[in-house]
Scaffold this motif. Structure first.
Motif, short mmCIF file in Angstrom:
data_model
loop_
_atom_site.label_atom_id
_atom_site.label_comp_id
_atom_site.label_asym_id
_atom_site.label_seq_id
_atom_site.Cartn_x
_atom_site.Cartn_y
_atom_site.Cartn_z
N SER A 1 84.81 -14.29 -24.34
CA SER A 1 84.13 -15.07 -23.32
C SER A 1 82.71 -14.54 -23.17
CB SER A 1 84.87 -15.00 -21.98
OG SER A 1 84.91 -13.67 -21.52
N GLY A 2 81.88 -15.33 -22.50
CA GLY A 2 80.52 -14.89 -22.22
C GLY A 2 79.45 -15.54 -23.06
N GLY A 3 79.85 -16.30 -24.07
CA GLY A 3 78.85 -16.97 -24.88
C GLY A 3 78.06 -17.98 -24.05
N SER B 1 82.27 -9.29 -34.77
CA SER B 1 81.61 -9.88 -35.94
C SER B 1 80.95 -11.17 -35.49
CB SER B 1 82.63 -10.17 -37.05
OG SER B 1 83.18 -8.98 -37.57
N ARG B 2 80.12 -11.71 -36.34
CA ARG B 2 79.49 -12.99 -36.02
C ARG B 2 79.33 -13.82 -37.29
NH1 ARG B 2 73.27 -11.13 -34.52
NH2 ARG B 2 72.64 -10.57 -36.66
N GLN B 3 79.19 -15.10 -37.07
CA GLN B 3 79.03 -16.00 -38.22
C GLN B 3 78.12 -17.16 -37.85
OE1 GLN B 3 82.66 -17.75 -39.79
NE2 GLN B 3 81.75 -17.87 -41.83
N TYR C 1 80.41 -15.59 -32.16
CA TYR C 1 80.76 -14.18 -32.13
C TYR C 1 82.28 -14.04 -31.97
CZ TYR C 1 75.91 -12.77 -31.95
OH TYR C 1 74.57 -12.55 -32.28
N TYR C 2 82.84 -13.21 -32.83
CA TYR C 2 84.28 -13.02 -32.87
C TYR C 2 84.65 -11.58 -32.53
CZ TYR C 2 84.32 -17.37 -35.58
OH TYR C 2 84.16 -18.66 -36.00
N THR D 1 83.18 -17.14 -29.61
CA THR D 1 82.38 -17.67 -28.50
C THR D 1 80.97 -17.91 -29.01
OG1 THR D 1 81.72 -17.32 -26.19
CG2 THR D 1 81.76 -15.38 -27.61
N GLN D 2 80.39 -19.04 -28.64
CA GLN D 2 79.10 -19.45 -29.18
C GLN D 2 77.95 -18.83 -28.39
OE1 GLN D 2 78.35 -21.81 -31.88
NE2 GLN D 2 76.35 -20.85 -31.55
#
Length: 111
Positions: free
Chosen positions: A7-9, A37-39, A89-90, A105-106
């Protein structure tokens, strides 16, 4: 079995800050190595960092990962955000040789 919920994106302006949270459920979490991680579209997932003890770890001078075992929560504090930080973000948990992932979360960084 481990479940992760990020959460928090949010949408933030360049130079701003954001803190993401990841709440975990399941057994054996104290032994899990947690991470973020992020993508971005068209790119492979990028590992930001991992943490396996209640502590604070700083990456690249702008990102900080911390965990609170009592709350079963891992945080990603991001400062001085740049447009290239925009991504999904994962949260991840490595336990017993299995890596679990949240749904992500984006984070959008734009003026």
């Amino acid at each position: 079995q481990v479940q992760l919920r990020e959460s928090g994106g949010d949408l933030v302006q360049p130079g701003g800050s954001l803190r993401l949270s990841c709440t975990a459920s399941g057994s054996g979490l104290r032994s899990a190595t947690m991470g973020w991680s992020r993508q971005t579209p068209g790119k492979e997932r990028e590992l930001l960092g991992r943490i396996n003890i209640p502590a604070i770890a700083v990456y690249g001078g702008r990102f900080t990962i911390s965990r609170d075992n009592a709350k079963k929560t891992v945080y990603l504090q991001m400062n001085i955000l740049k447009p290239e930080d925009a991504a999904v973000y994962y949260c991840t948990a490595l336990l017993g040789g299995i890596e679990y992932w949240g749904q992500g979360t984006q984070v959008t960084v734009t003026s």
